[in-house]
Design a protein around this motif. Sequence first.
Motif, short mmCIF file in Angstrom:
data_model
loop_
_atom_site.label_atom_id
_atom_site.label_comp_id
_atom_site.label_asym_id
_atom_site.label_seq_id
_atom_site.Cartn_x
_atom_site.Cartn_y
_atom_site.Cartn_z
N ILE A 123 -2.91 -11.55 5.69
CA ILE A 123 -4.41 -10.96 5.93
C ILE A 123 -4.28 -9.65 5.16
N ASP A 124 -3.31 -9.19 4.98
CA ASP A 124 -3.03 -7.85 4.24
C ASP A 124 -3.16 -8.25 2.56
N PRO A 125 -4.01 -7.23 1.85
CA PRO A 125 -4.33 -7.67 0.56
C PRO A 125 -3.00 -7.37 -0.36
N ARG A 126 -2.39 -8.45 -1.11
CA ARG A 126 -1.08 -8.04 -1.78
C ARG A 126 -1.12 -9.03 -3.06
N ALA A 242 -11.26 0.59 -9.46
CA ALA A 242 -12.02 0.21 -8.33
C ALA A 242 -11.29 -0.45 -7.42
N ALA A 243 -10.17 -1.51 -8.06
CA ALA A 243 -9.53 -2.35 -7.11
C ALA A 243 -8.38 -1.50 -6.21
N LEU A 244 -7.85 -0.31 -7.07
CA LEU A 244 -7.00 0.46 -6.35
C LEU A 244 -7.46 1.15 -5.25
N ASP A 248 -6.40 0.98 -1.64
CA ASP A 248 -5.95 1.88 -0.69
C ASP A 248 -6.81 2.17 0.65
N ASP A 249 -8.02 1.97 0.53
CA ASP A 249 -8.78 2.22 1.66
C ASP A 249 -8.46 0.91 2.79
N GLU A 250 -8.33 -0.20 2.23
CA GLU A 250 -7.87 -1.44 3.01
C GLU A 250 -6.64 -1.13 4.00
N LEU A 251 -5.86 -0.75 3.27
CA LEU A 251 -4.33 -0.30 3.76
C LEU A 251 -4.24 0.85 4.46
N ALA A 252 -5.34 1.85 4.73
CA ALA A 252 -5.21 2.98 5.50
C ALA A 252 -4.80 3.08 6.85
N ASP A 253 -5.18 1.46 7.62
CA ASP A 253 -4.80 1.45 8.98
C ASP A 253 -4.49 0.09 9.07
#
Length: 305
Positions: A123-126, A242-244, A248-253
């Motif tokens: 589920i984490d974007p990698r 835009a992807a970065l 970054d927002d997706e992985l903030a929490d």
Amino acid sequence: MRRRTALGLAARAVAALCIQSTLAVAVGAVVVCWLAVGVAVASLVVPGMGFRADAPWLIAVAGVMVLAGLATEVERRFDRRREALLPEPAPDDDTAGALAEQVSRLAHQAGVAPPAVRTADRIDPRCYTVESDETPVIVVSAGLLDALDERERRAVVAHEVAHLANRDHRVMRWVLTPVVAAAQVSEGEPASHDPVARAVDRAGDSLLLWGAVGVGVFSRGREFAADAAAARLTGDPAALAAALRTLDDELADPPDRDRRERAVATDALSIPPLDRSRRGPTATHPDTAARIERLERLVERAETA
């Protein structure tokens, strides 16, 4: 501008080489010193042993044998890490098939053999590349596919193709080798009554920190270079920016599952960094804002050209 960037990358590479060379020498010195102390202690406590005139030769031979064993274990660790990072191929994966076609076109543009593409049920974007003895594999998580649109995905896989074109993974393996060796030296919980083992363990921890600085110096430069190369491949630096920003927002929490999954990941040459806890000199990736700023400058130059 490109000349200044190339000089900056060369300076990073030289600095990393100096750091990792001193680390490799230090690991060897710790091993030899440990063996020398062992021989000295044995000469005192073993009845009838005394001091041997050929002790230096015995230490040298034992040191070579220990370092050879250490090299073998380092290779095994790289193999285990590769196995942990490489998901099983999914049957009839249409998304991976479409991505593979896109990656193949980008690889042709970059002048490298097309890597394989696999999707990971995470589920984490990698997105990262796993080197192998045969074909490298670009791994894209389900979380990344959900988080990004098609244009942004193309920019992200272009970044990974750029790493392959720059041979960053092969060089990074050499950069990481002394760090993995230092990890071997520092592993374990020495007995509290064993001052030699405690000293070796503390030395290993210090060497690990020093090696992490060398990895960070090299890896951050290669990330900047891969960003620029991906922008040239796609002709769309704004998409990678835009992807970065999105990632970054997706992985903030991140959720708890992400933290557990991150434990098996490698730190370098991925989008985004797989270990976001690293900061300062040991960080493997530049600050996201700095990367986006550079990409936005490329957009401005393209608009004014």
